[in-house]
Design a protein around this motif. Structure first.
Motif, PDB file in Angstrom:
ATOM      1  N   LEU A  86      53.097  33.471  32.972  1.00  0.00           N
ATOM      2  CA  LEU A  86      52.536  33.730  34.302  1.00  0.00           C
ATOM      3  C   LEU A  86      52.179  35.206  34.459  1.00  0.00           C
ATOM      4  O   LEU A  86      51.086  35.550  34.938  1.00  0.00           O
ATOM      5  CB  LEU A  86      53.541  33.302  35.368  1.00  0.00           C
ATOM      6  N   LEU A  87      53.086  36.090  34.010  1.00  0.00           N
ATOM      7  CA  LEU A  87      52.825  37.529  34.143  1.00  0.00           C
ATOM      8  C   LEU A  87      51.597  37.928  33.327  1.00  0.00           C
ATOM      9  O   LEU A  87      50.782  38.753  33.746  1.00  0.00           O
ATOM     10  CB  LEU A  87      54.042  38.340  33.705  1.00  0.00           C
ATOM     11  N   ARG A  88      51.448  37.306  32.146  1.00  0.00           N
ATOM     12  CA  ARG A  88      50.296  37.644  31.315  1.00  0.00           C
ATOM     13  C   ARG A  88      49.008  37.119  31.953  1.00  0.00           C
ATOM     14  O   ARG A  88      47.981  37.803  31.939  1.00  0.00           O
ATOM     15  CB  ARG A  88      50.513  37.057  29.914  1.00  0.00           C
ATOM     16  N   VAL A  89      49.057  35.911  32.524  1.00  0.00           N
ATOM     17  CA  VAL A  89      47.889  35.383  33.226  1.00  0.00           C
ATOM     18  C   VAL A  89      47.503  36.347  34.347  1.00  0.00           C
ATOM     19  O   VAL A  89      46.326  36.670  34.542  1.00  0.00           O
ATOM     20  CB  VAL A  89      48.170  33.977  33.803  1.00  0.00           C
ATOM     21  N   TYR A  90      48.507  36.830  35.047  1.00  0.00           N
ATOM     22  CA  TYR A  90      48.251  37.752  36.154  1.00  0.00           C
ATOM     23  C   TYR A  90      47.634  39.057  35.644  1.00  0.00           C
ATOM     24  O   TYR A  90      46.666  39.564  36.213  1.00  0.00           O
ATOM     25  CB  TYR A  90      49.559  38.021  36.899  1.00  0.00           C
ATOM     26  N   GLN A  91      48.161  39.570  34.520  1.00  0.00           N
ATOM     27  CA  GLN A  91      47.595  40.795  33.924  1.00  0.00           C
ATOM     28  C   GLN A  91      46.118  40.616  33.606  1.00  0.00           C
ATOM     29  O   GLN A  91      45.312  41.518  33.792  1.00  0.00           O
ATOM     30  CB  GLN A  91      48.315  41.111  32.615  1.00  0.00           C
ATOM     31  N   GLU A  92      45.777  39.415  33.069  1.00  0.00           N
ATOM     32  CA  GLU A  92      44.406  39.188  32.611  1.00  0.00           C
ATOM     33  C   GLU A  92      43.457  38.895  33.758  1.00  0.00           C
ATOM     34  O   GLU A  92      42.284  39.255  33.705  1.00  0.00           O
ATOM     35  CB  GLU A  92      44.367  38.035  31.605  1.00  0.00           C
ATOM     36  N   THR A  93      43.938  38.162  34.758  1.00  0.00           N
ATOM     37  CA  THR A  93      43.020  37.676  35.795  1.00  0.00           C
ATOM     38  C   THR A  93      43.257  38.306  37.156  1.00  0.00           C
ATOM     39  O   THR A  93      42.415  38.181  38.036  1.00  0.00           O
ATOM     40  CB  THR A  93      43.164  36.149  35.967  1.00  0.00           C
ATOM     41  N   GLY A  94      44.404  38.947  37.346  1.00  0.00           N
ATOM     42  CA  GLY A  94      44.714  39.491  38.653  1.00  0.00           C
ATOM     43  C   GLY A  94      45.102  38.430  39.663  1.00  0.00           C
ATOM     44  O   GLY A  94      45.239  38.716  40.847  1.00  0.00           O
ATOM     45  N   THR A  96      47.652  35.012  40.800  1.00  0.00           N
ATOM     46  CA  THR A  96      48.979  34.441  40.578  1.00  0.00           C
ATOM     47  C   THR A  96      48.948  32.921  40.732  1.00  0.00           C
ATOM     48  O   THR A  96      49.980  32.287  40.840  1.00  0.00           O
ATOM     49  CB  THR A  96      49.999  35.009  41.580  1.00  0.00           C
ATOM     50  N   THR A  97      47.763  32.343  40.775  1.00  0.00           N
ATOM     51  CA  THR A  97      47.683  30.881  40.873  1.00  0.00           C
ATOM     52  C   THR A  97      46.862  30.348  39.710  1.00  0.00           C
ATOM     53  O   THR A  97      46.233  31.106  38.973  1.00  0.00           O
ATOM     54  CB  THR A  97      47.018  30.445  42.190  1.00  0.00           C
TER      55      THR A  97
END
Lengths: 107, 311, 496
Positions: A86-94, A96-97
């Protein structure tokens, strides 16, 4: 009512609450939390079963208790991996969903 | 209704209240804090169910270490947290129906079966002297169902690799965490002040158990990890680079030793993962000690996350 | 000389030790360890299958001398032997194929992707072999988790945003699935005081606790198997992973949870679920075939098309539940047919995903619209792709044909003709999506195709070899397999 029955009912409600939260909550982090509730309810059910199997001078059947210990460690590993994703997805896309269509550009 | 049962009822109500809070809280951070408290109360419930080993594991791993992961994540995600719309009403009703059905079925089964459950307690206890052990739960983990325990260690290693795999290529081999933690983060400092007393109490309990039977050391890995994490999270020590040879050695030595001891069992009458009668106890203790080290380091690194800095 | 039963332990421990060793060695060591494990694992699978074939009796090994219910037994029956061989073949091919991609050059700092790939490959194998051999439902839970924890990082191996999201979605589905499965384990233990498959099969009676447990476990495993309507996670995950990983996931990983479902319905709790439940499972399978195939037809990208085709092909497996339930002749044919569908799909789909990977590498994209004339530019790869496609369509002579013909015959023989109709429609739809790719590739455009990269001959040969294996499975006679029935007839007799 015995304590085991009481905790058994508690585990049933925890499982329901966890399942509902995991299905309905749109935020992955909250889904992960709900899955932990679901897991806790499941482990507690093992505990109630162990308690009802108390014998040989033990307060509970050690076999399901040992299974819970294995289960808790696995559940923690799963939480850690899911959170890291999840944290990596957030890093890449900004974001949290996860609400996005299937990937269009896959080679 | 006896006083003890009343206390149980109060505990159950608290646990359930926290469960609903965890689902319903509007922001992630308070929900996570609720989850840590939930885990500690659950540990009490485990004590009430006469499962001390599980209570320890729940407090250390289920609440403590898991809480550390979740709190760190909720802090990092806090600024980006958006109000995502919940699913449409029919979907929510369907989910409610499903989870309600499951709860009703489980509750029905719990109330339906009241007598003593079938149990392996007798058998488990009966064979303990041959293993030189006093703790039946440890007997299950390290002997009777040792294969599960061994495979679970591989799960831990795979989880660690999985988390490391999320590193960006340029940071491979580097240090976990976005930056060296300075002891300024309020929430973490608060946690660093709150948790050590509990951790120490649990650690003392484990030492005490360890004095009467060797099983206590096994859950120790989780406590060790929790203490190491607290030191890292409070900013007193930095996490190690994942390319360090000692890191690779520490995480693999326990599972490797377990597999090696398991394989030497082939030379014995009972085969794989059996222990020779005469030295069962020292052998088990030796395996457990190495496993404790590996578990502690793996758990700590699982919390620390993927490398995000160059070494 | 190792006793044959000890091989069951080694089948699980060898790849497990590989995981530990590869992580300890790091760098170039990981690939070397993986290659050794692949060679050893193949030998072990062959030895176990050979023993079962020659003796006609199942094998079992009691861990540490602790007999169930206190301890754990490993058991190999004909189904285990089939699955051990299939995984050894497919993993071997994937391992050789992936050597060109996951290279750790000498004298350079350790790279991320190769280390992760080789470790996860062995992690998947540990989990798979544990699923095929474990005789205890809780050990099977740990085996399922081994699969999840090694499959998820493979999905996000390339670290692109959409594959990270796909991996997270997969992880969440898989977690719900395993917890529901574990919940069922708790109920069964509470009811009977054991999770050993053989002991449970003797103790379990049709009563509420078993019904609830079976329902929860089946639902959880269905989520992990991506049975319609719980398939949403699969296409982005399988299409987003790198080709070698996609092959592993689609060919084998989803089959792990399916086989566990088979163990539950047929071995642990035989005769508990009524015909209505079995029909329901097959109805979901039918929906998977139709919906998956139609969606496959509509994809613009090759890898997504193949991934949706996996959703469809998994559907066929669920015909096992209504068709192979009892012990009659048609039921035996359905049993072989269902498992052959699984094996044929595993081999064909692995070949197909690897072919798609080579096409993607050669063209720099995998848009089906840009495939005109590809047959001339990449003849071997397209030929392999077509051969693998024959299995999916069910054209003779291919493994898929044998499997679907047996399922079709059995469904008509048992008077359940409606499944035969679905099998035929599924075949037609598969032909539709296969020819959508093959027709432009073979007809060719006016302009010659410009390849962005050259594809080495050995890699093409590996894909072709696997596709030929999928074809050779079609040489199997259209009757129940004797090896597949090892350990099965006795169990059926015991239950009656």
């Amino acid at each position: 009512m015995t304590p085991a029955t009481l905790y058994g009912l508690c585990s049933a409600v925890l499982v329901g609450a966890g399942l509902y939260g995991a299905l309905v909550n749109p935020q992955p982090l909250r889904k992960i939390l709900a899955l932990n509730l679901l897991g806790s309810g499941t482990f507690l059910l093992f505990g109630v079963i162990a308690r009802r199997g108390a014998a040989a001078g033990l307060g509970g059947d050690p076999v399901p208790q040992a299974m819970v210990i294995t289960g808790i460690v696995v559940a923690f590993s799963a939480t850690a991996l899911a959170v890291a994703l999840l944290l990596r997805v957030y890093q890449e896309t900004g974001r949290t969903t996860l609400e996005q269509p299937a990937p269009k550009d896959v080679v | 209704m006896s006083l003890a049962l009343l206390a149980d009822a109060a505990l159950v109500l608290l646990v359930l209240g926290l469960a609903f809070w965890i689902n319903a809280a509007s922001r992630a951070f308070p929900a996570v804090v609720g989850y840590v408290a939930f885990g500690l109360l659950l540990a009490l419930a485990w004590l009430r169910l006469s499962a001390g080993d599980v209570a320890m594991t729940e407090a250390a791993v289920g609440s403590g270490v898991t809480g550390a992961v979740l709190i760190a994540a909720s802090v990092r995600l806090r600024s980006a947290e958006t109000e995502a719309p919940p699913p449409a009403l029919p979907l929510r009703l369907l989910a409610l129906l499903l989870s309600g059905l499951v709860t009703a079925a489980l509750a029905g089964l719990v109330l339906w079966t009241t007598g003593p459950a079938p149990s392996l307690a007798d058998q488990a206890v009966q064979h303990l002297p041959g293993l030189g052990m006093g703790n039946a739960v440890t007997g299950v983990l390290i002997a009777y169902r040792a294969l599960d325990t061994l495979l679970e260690k591989v799960v831990l290693l795979l989880a660690l690799m999985g988390i490391w795999s999320l590193a960006k290529d340029r940071y491979w081999g580097g240090i976990p965490g976005p930056s060296r933690i300075q002891p300024t983060n309020g929430a973490l400092i608060l946690l660093a002040r709150l948790l050590p007393p509990i951790g120490i109490v649990v650690a003392v309990y484990i030492l005490w158990v360890g004095a009467t039977d060797p099983g206590g050391a096994f859950q120790g890995g989780a406590i060790l990890a929790a203490m190491w994490l607290l030191v890292m999270l409070a900013g007193l020590r930095d996490a190690p680079a994942i390319s360090r040879p000692w890191v690779r050695l520490c995480v693999t030595v326990g599972p490797a030793a377990f597999i090696a001891v398991g394989l030497t069992g082939f030379a014995l009458p009972n085969g794989f993962l059996s222990y020779p009668d005469s030295i069962a106890k020292p052998l088990i203790i030796a395996v457990e000690s190495v496993l404790t080290l590996s578990i502690a380091v793996i758990l700590g690194l699982l919390v620390a996350g993927p490398p995000e800095r160059q070494p | 000389m190792i006793a044959p039963a000890a091989l069951l332990v080694l089948a699980i421990i060898l790849p497990a030790a590989g995981v530990v060793l590869a992580l300890a060695a790091g760098g170039r060591g990981a690939e070397r360890v993986a290659m050794a494990v692949i060679a050893g694992g193949a030998a072990i699978a062959l030895a176990i299958a050979g023993t079962l074939w020659s003796t006609g009796a199942p094998l079992s090994y009691i861990i540490g001398g602790w007999a169930p219910p206190l301890g754990i037994a490993l058991r190999a029956d004909g189904l285990s032997a089939f699955m051990l061989l299939t995984s050894a073949l497919v993993i071997g091919a994937i391992g050789l194929f992936a050597r060109a991609t996951y290279v750790q050059p000498a004298g350079t700092p350790e790279r991320r992707a190769p280390l992760v790939f080789w470790i996860m490959l062995m992690g998947v194998w540990t989990g798979l072999n544990a699923v095929w051999l474990a005789g205890d439902l809780f050990s099977l839970y740990v085996a399922l988790e081994l699969l999840t924890f090694s499959a998820v990082p493979l999905v996000s191996l390339e670290g692109k945003p959409e594959t990270l999201a796909a991996a997270l979605r997969y992880m969440l589905f898989a977690l719900i699935g395993s917890i529901l499965y574990l919940l069922g384990c708790a109920l069964l233990y509470g009811g009977y005081g054991t999770l050993d498959i053989v002991l449970l099969s003797r103790l379990a009676r049709p009563e509420p606790v078993v019904f609830v447990a079976l329902a929860l476990m089946t639902a959880g495993l269905a989520a992990k198997t991506a049975l319609f309507p719980l398939h949403l996670w699969l296409p982005p995950a399988h299409a987003g992973a790198p080709a070698a990983a996609s092959a592993l996931l689609s060919a084998l990983v989803v089959k792990g949870s399916f086989i566990l479902m088979v163990r539950l319905w047929f071995d642990s709790l035989p005769g508990i679920a009524g015909d209505g439940a079995a029909q329901f499972m097959a109805a979901l399978g039918s929906a998977a075939i139709i919906v998956g195939s139609v969606l496959a037809l509509r994809q613009e990208r090759l890898k997504l098309m193949i991934a949706y085709s996996t959703v469809a092909q998994i559907g066929y497996l669920f015909f096992l539940f209504p068709l192979a339930g009892a012990a009659g002749d048609w039921e035996r044919l359905a049993w072989t047919g269902g498992i052959m569908q699984l094996v044929a799909h595993a081999v064909a789909k692995a070949a197909m995903f690897m072919a798609a990977g080579l096409i993607g590498e050669a063209l720099g994209h995998d848009r089906i619209a840009g495939f005109a004339g590809l047959g001339r530019a990449l003849p071997v790869v397209m030929f392999a792709f077509g051969l693998a496609g024959m299995s999916l369509m069910g054209l003779p002579p291919s493994g898929g044909f044998v499997a679907k013909a047996m399922l079709l015959t059995a469904s008509i023989g048992e008077g359940q003709w409606w499944w035969a109709v679905v099998i035929m429609i599924g075949g037609l739809l598969a032909a539709g999506y296969m020819f959508r790719v093959l027709t432009p590739a073979l007809a060719g455009g006016a302009a010659p195709v410009i390849l962005a990269a050259r594809i080495s001959r050995p890699r093409q040969a590996i894909v072709l070899g696997l596709a030929i294996c999928a074809l050779l499975l079609g040489l199997m006679p259209l009757r129940p397999s004797a090896l597949l029935e090892v350990g099965r007839t006795t169990q059926a007799a015991e239950v009656r």
